[in-house]
Motif scaffolding. Structure first.
Motif, PDB file in Angstrom:
ATOM      1  N   ALA A   1      86.456  32.859 -38.431  1.00 60.39           N
ATOM      2  CA  ALA A   1      85.359  33.296 -37.565  1.00 60.39           C
ATOM      3  C   ALA A   1      85.067  34.781 -37.771  1.00 60.39           C
ATOM      4  O   ALA A   1      83.903  35.191 -37.868  1.00 60.39           O
ATOM      5  CB  ALA A   1      85.717  33.024 -36.114  1.00 60.39           C
ATOM      6  N   ASP A   2      86.139  35.573 -37.858  1.00 64.04           N
ATOM      7  CA  ASP A   2      85.961  37.012 -38.065  1.00 64.04           C
ATOM      8  C   ASP A   2      85.369  37.297 -39.439  1.00 64.04           C
ATOM      9  O   ASP A   2      84.493  38.140 -39.596  1.00 64.04           O
ATOM     10  CB  ASP A   2      87.311  37.732 -37.945  1.00 64.04           C
ATOM     11  CG  ASP A   2      87.874  37.608 -36.541  1.00 64.04           C
ATOM     12  OD1 ASP A   2      87.084  37.693 -35.585  1.00 64.04           O
ATOM     13  OD2 ASP A   2      89.082  37.419 -36.414  1.00 64.04           O
ATOM     14  N   LEU A   3      85.889  36.578 -40.403  1.00 64.09           N
ATOM     15  CA  LEU A   3      85.413  36.769 -41.766  1.00 64.09           C
ATOM     16  C   LEU A   3      83.948  36.349 -41.883  1.00 64.09           C
ATOM     17  O   LEU A   3      83.126  37.045 -42.482  1.00 64.09           O
ATOM     18  CB  LEU A   3      86.284  35.936 -42.708  1.00 64.09           C
ATOM     19  CG  LEU A   3      86.172  36.197 -44.200  1.00 64.09           C
ATOM     20  CD1 LEU A   3      86.447  37.654 -44.502  1.00 64.09           C
ATOM     21  CD2 LEU A   3      87.126  35.307 -44.955  1.00 64.09           C
ATOM     22  N   ALA A   4      83.639  35.221 -41.280  1.00 60.23           N
ATOM     23  CA  ALA A   4      82.253  34.744 -41.310  1.00 60.23           C
ATOM     24  C   ALA A   4      81.333  35.750 -40.633  1.00 60.23           C
ATOM     25  O   ALA A   4      80.232  36.021 -41.121  1.00 60.23           O
ATOM     26  CB  ALA A   4      82.158  33.386 -40.630  1.00 60.23           C
ATOM     27  N   ALA A   5      81.799  36.306 -39.528  1.00 59.51           N
ATOM     28  CA  ALA A   5      80.979  37.293 -38.813  1.00 59.51           C
ATOM     29  C   ALA A   5      80.743  38.513 -39.695  1.00 59.51           C
ATOM     30  O   ALA A   5      79.637  39.062 -39.739  1.00 59.51           O
ATOM     31  CB  ALA A   5      81.666  37.687 -37.514  1.00 59.51           C
ATOM     32  N   ALA A   6      81.806  38.928 -40.401  1.00 56.07           N
ATOM     33  CA  ALA A   6      81.679  40.098 -41.275  1.00 56.07           C
ATOM     34  C   ALA A   6      80.700  39.812 -42.410  1.00 56.07           C
ATOM     35  O   ALA A   6      79.891  40.668 -42.777  1.00 56.07           O
ATOM     36  CB  ALA A   6      83.049  40.466 -41.844  1.00 56.07           C
ATOM     37  N   VAL A   7      80.768  38.615 -42.949  1.00 59.04           N
ATOM     38  CA  VAL A   7      79.871  38.263 -44.056  1.00 59.04           C
ATOM     39  C   VAL A   7      78.440  38.113 -43.543  1.00 59.04           C
ATOM     40  O   VAL A   7      77.489  38.539 -44.199  1.00 59.04           O
ATOM     41  CB  VAL A   7      80.366  36.980 -44.754  1.00 59.04           C
ATOM     42  CG1 VAL A   7      79.379  36.525 -45.812  1.00 59.04           C
ATOM     43  CG2 VAL A   7      81.725  37.228 -45.398  1.00 59.04           C
ATOM     44  N   LEU A   8      78.309  37.514 -42.380  1.00 59.27           N
ATOM     45  CA  LEU A   8      76.972  37.342 -41.797  1.00 59.27           C
ATOM     46  C   LEU A   8      76.303  38.679 -41.510  1.00 59.27           C
ATOM     47  O   LEU A   8      75.081  38.783 -41.541  1.00 59.27           O
ATOM     48  CB  LEU A   8      77.074  36.546 -40.494  1.00 59.27           C
ATOM     49  CG  LEU A   8      76.902  35.035 -40.595  1.00 59.27           C
ATOM     50  CD1 LEU A   8      77.107  34.402 -39.226  1.00 59.27           C
ATOM     51  CD2 LEU A   8      75.523  34.674 -41.125  1.00 59.27           C
TER      52      LEU A   8
END
Lengths: 158, 92
Positions: free
Chosen positions: A91-98
């Motif tokens: 979730a954190d990684l996805a947020a960072a990529v988003l």
């Protein structure tokens, strides 16, 4: 690649079929070099044409990746590190990529998620290899710094 | 003082090459000399080693998602059927 591009199984299937049809028709213009990049370029252009007729979209839609789950029938159990990445970091990684600029995000997804070479990513994005490298570098640095602070806060990446 | 400055310059030099070193992409390979110099630096510089480890971890985390992008086998079958149809139509 088609799945990531369309975020939808049926659309991806249509995209692949349309891409293959166009590739088949354009076969006599293919010089035989970099077949994957050639096919991915056709896929990119096909997708752009389809979206022009249907709805707006972007290459490398993160939504599908963010919501993806490991395949059934995995040959072996995930390692503890994989489990951590899957369940805690995603979730954190996805947020960072988003949070990345779409151009940077596309480079990151094509190279790190889809394992394309710089040249293949350049073909898909329609930019020079140097531009891919530059965008990729910026994307990774931004995500890495966020990734670092999260991991350090959790004590998992020392 | 000179040693610190040299270290900073080497860290800067290394930071600009770590991703290319890890990717080893055919379009942007480091020279053997650059690889040796970078590896020597990584062997002694904790900070740059940490950066390299973070890049590896990030790539690993991102690459895990590709395994999660499953393709429905029925879709694959339909595409194969489609290819066969194209091929059949083109056959004399």
């Amino acid at each position: 690649m088609a799945l990531t591009t369309t975020s939808n199984q049926a659309d991806a299937e249509d995209l692949v079929q349309e891409t293959l049809l166009r590739a088949y028709r354009a076969m006599d213009r293919f010089d035989g070099r970099h077949p994957r990049a050639w096919l991915l370029t056709i896929l990119r252009n096909t997708n752009a044409n389809l979206h022009r007729r249907q709805r707006p979209g972007t290459i490398g839609d993160w939504e599908l990746i963010r919501t993806a789950r490991p395949a059934f029938g995995r040959a072996e159990l995930p390692s503890a590190e994989d489990s951590f990445m899957d369940h805690e970091m995603h979730a954190d990684l996805a947020a960072a990529v988003l949070a990345l600029d779409p151009r940077f995000r596309a480079a990151l997804i094509l190279v790190d998620v889809h394992d394309l070479s710089y040249a293949e990513a350049a073909a898909v994005m329609g930019v020079p290899v140097g531009t891919v490298m530059s965008r990729l570098s910026r994307a990774r640095d931004r995500v890495r710094k966020r990734f670092r602070s999260i991991a350090h806060n959790r004590g998992d990446l020392s | 003082m000179t040693g610190t400055l040299r270290q900073m310059l080497t860290c800067h030099w290394s930071a600009r090459r770590i991703q290319r070193y890890l990717d080893a992409d055919p379009a942007a390979r480091l020279t053997p000399g650059e690889i040796s110099r970078l590896e020597e630096h990584l062997a002694t510089c904790e900070r740059c080693t940490q950066v390299a480890a973070e890049h590896r971890a990030l790539h690993r985390a991102l690459s895990l998602w590709s395994g999660g992008t499953t393709v429905d086998p029925r879709s694959v079958d339909r595409v194969r059927d489609f290819l066969s149809t194209m091929n059949d139509e083109d056959s004399p």
